[in-house]
Design an enzyme around this catalytic site. Structure first.
Site, mmCIF file in Angstrom:
data_model
loop_
_atom_site.group_PDB
_atom_site.id
_atom_site.type_symbol
_atom_site.label_atom_id
_atom_site.label_comp_id
_atom_site.label_asym_id
_atom_site.label_seq_id
_atom_site.Cartn_x
_atom_site.Cartn_y
_atom_site.Cartn_z
ATOM 1 N N LYS A 32 55.307 75.978 34.758
ATOM 2 C CA LYS A 32 54.132 75.210 35.198
ATOM 3 C C LYS A 32 54.010 75.257 36.723
ATOM 4 C CE LYS A 32 57.119 71.200 35.201
ATOM 5 N NZ LYS A 32 57.526 69.981 34.521
ATOM 6 N N TYR A 244 53.139 67.863 69.140
ATOM 7 C CA TYR A 244 52.302 66.660 69.064
ATOM 8 C C TYR A 244 53.135 65.400 69.214
ATOM 9 C CZ TYR A 244 48.487 69.505 67.182
ATOM 10 O OH TYR A 244 47.508 70.424 67.007
HETATM 11 C C1 PLP Z 1 58.894 69.992 34.320
HETATM 12 C C2 PLP Z 1 59.459 69.731 32.999
HETATM 13 C C3 PLP Z 1 60.736 70.224 32.636
HETATM 14 C C4 PLP Z 1 61.643 70.921 33.622
HETATM 15 O O1 PLP Z 1 62.280 69.980 34.471
HETATM 16 P P1 PLP Z 1 63.324 70.434 35.591
HETATM 17 O O2 PLP Z 1 63.845 69.152 36.115
HETATM 18 O O3 PLP Z 1 62.564 71.195 36.609
HETATM 19 O O4 PLP Z 1 64.351 71.266 34.917
HETATM 20 C C5 PLP Z 1 61.143 70.062 31.344
HETATM 21 N N1 PLP Z 1 60.356 69.433 30.432
HETATM 22 C C6 PLP Z 1 59.150 68.922 30.741
HETATM 23 C C7 PLP Z 1 58.352 68.245 29.702
HETATM 24 C C8 PLP Z 1 58.673 69.046 32.040
HETATM 25 O O5 PLP Z 1 57.477 68.529 32.339
#
Ligand code: PLP
Length: 365
Positions: A32, A244
């Site tokens: 994702k 800045y």
């Molecule tokens: C993002 C996500 C993961 C992965 O989590 P990590 O901590 O990056 O390993 C697993 N399951 C779901 C449902 C997620 O949304």
């Protein structure tokens, strides 16, 4: 190139292989958010080497991108879809995660197909509440899910919560009229903590991408590096300041290098005055406020010139044998995020903005 992200696909696959060995089941890698900013399609293609069960995304568009790239394995959309998006998901051959009778019926009406039942065991984000799963018996009998899963809310720092959530998940499974074929729960931190999985597949994200999940030799190999070139060099006299707000004042004469990456590239403002970088095998400090397009480093005792490559995050470039100063192997993502008081997830997913991605370490190289 003024600045870029280097992604080591070899390290990515080795991290994945370690998780397979630890969990003893196939992966459902979470790609994702463009694989946490590293490029969903190249990342998914590289991970095909591990024969994953499928891939996980957050939106129908992300899933469609994988399909357009020719990825054929199941792609599960883990964020609840709006009813209007179910048809697009179905058209792209994607697998939604559903958690209530109305969406299950809507999915069946849109033509149906594989779907996974989301069970909320305490996070209160999405899915059917574990104790209410029995109420879905009719819905799942009419339109049976291929899979069922839950998600851990505190796998990193609370072992007891894993036990409680697992018990609730088992309770929910027992309330179903049958056992769906694909059962999953563990994210990266849970795989590291629990070892052999009790379920069918595991869902790592961050560990694959080189962060989280333990320190030292237990931790993942670094995968991503943010590199940028020196574009200006100048002397700063005692009493003057940098950037800045003049939040960095110099006591003695200093030399400052300006590098071509800033917060619009995802090098977060939180690294102002606390970030570290590697230049020509030396570890140096970020001076003053990170600006939109440029960041300044104190290079007083370090030989460097316009065009030199600086590593702002991740492993230093391989030097081909010339020694590096102690501690100059790289900028560990997890440590850097901790020092800047931001989540390492935010550092990675923030990186994709304007930077080209350069892939190295692919199998056919
Ligand atoms: C993002 C996500 C993961 C992965 O989590 P990590 O901590 O990056 O390993 C697993 N399951 C779901 C449902 C997620 O949304």
């Amino acid at each position: 190139m003024r600045a870029w992200i280097e992604v080591d696909l070899g390290a990515l696959v080795r991290n994945g292989a370690r998780l397979v060995a630890r969990a003893g089941v196939p992966l459902l890698p979470m790609v994702k958010a463009d694989a946490y900013g590293l490029g969903a399609v190249p990342v998914a293609r590289a991970l095909e080497a591990l024969d994953p069960w499928g891939f996980g995304v957050a939106t129908a568009d992300e899933g469609a991108e994988l399909r357009h790239a020719g990825i054929r394995r199941p792609v599960v959309i883990f964020t609840p879809l709006l009813p209007a998006d179910l048809a697009a998901a179905r058209a792209a051959g994607l697998t939604p995660a559903l958690g209530d009778a109305r969406s299950i019926a809507a999915w069946a009406e849109a033509g149906g197909g594989p779907w996974h039942l989301a069970v909320d065991t305490g996070m209160h984000r999405a899915g059917a509440k574990w104790s209410d799963v029995g109420a879905l018996r009719d819905a799942v009998t009419r339109c049976p899910p291929e899979g069922v899963f839950t998600h851990f809310h505190s796998a990193e720092d609370d072992a007891a919560s894993l036990v409680e959530q697992t018990e609730r998940f088992e309770w929910a499974l027992a309330a179903l009229p049958f056992r769906p074929a694909v059962r999953h729960a563990e994210n990266s931190a849970a795989i590291v903590r629990l070892g052999a999985s009790a379920w069918s597949v595991v869902r790592p994200g961050i560990f694959l991408f080189g962060a989280g999940g333990g320190d030292g030799s237990d931790g993942p190999e670094p995968v991503a590096a943010l590199r940028a070139r020196v574009i200006d060099l100048h002397a700063v006299a005692p009493g003057e300041g940098v950037s800045y707000g003049m939040r960095y004042r110099v006591a003695g004469a200093r030399r400052v290098a300006t590098v071509a990456a800033g917060y619009a590239d995802g090098y977060r403002r939180a690294f102002s005055n606390v970030g570290r970088a590697i230049i020509n095998g030396h570890r140096v400090a970020v001076t003053g406020t990170v600006t939109m397009d440029m960041t300044m480093l104190d290079v007083t005792d370090v030989p460097c010139a316009i065009g030199d490559v600086v590593t702002l995050l991740g492993p230093a470039p391989r030097t081909g044998g010339t020694g590096r100063a102690e501690g100059a192997e790289g900028i560990d993502l997890t440590t850097a995020a901790r020092e800047a008081e931001i989540a390492v997830y935010e550092v990675l997913t923030g990186l994709h903005a304007r930077l080209p991605r350069v892939y190295v370490g692919a199998r056919d190289e």
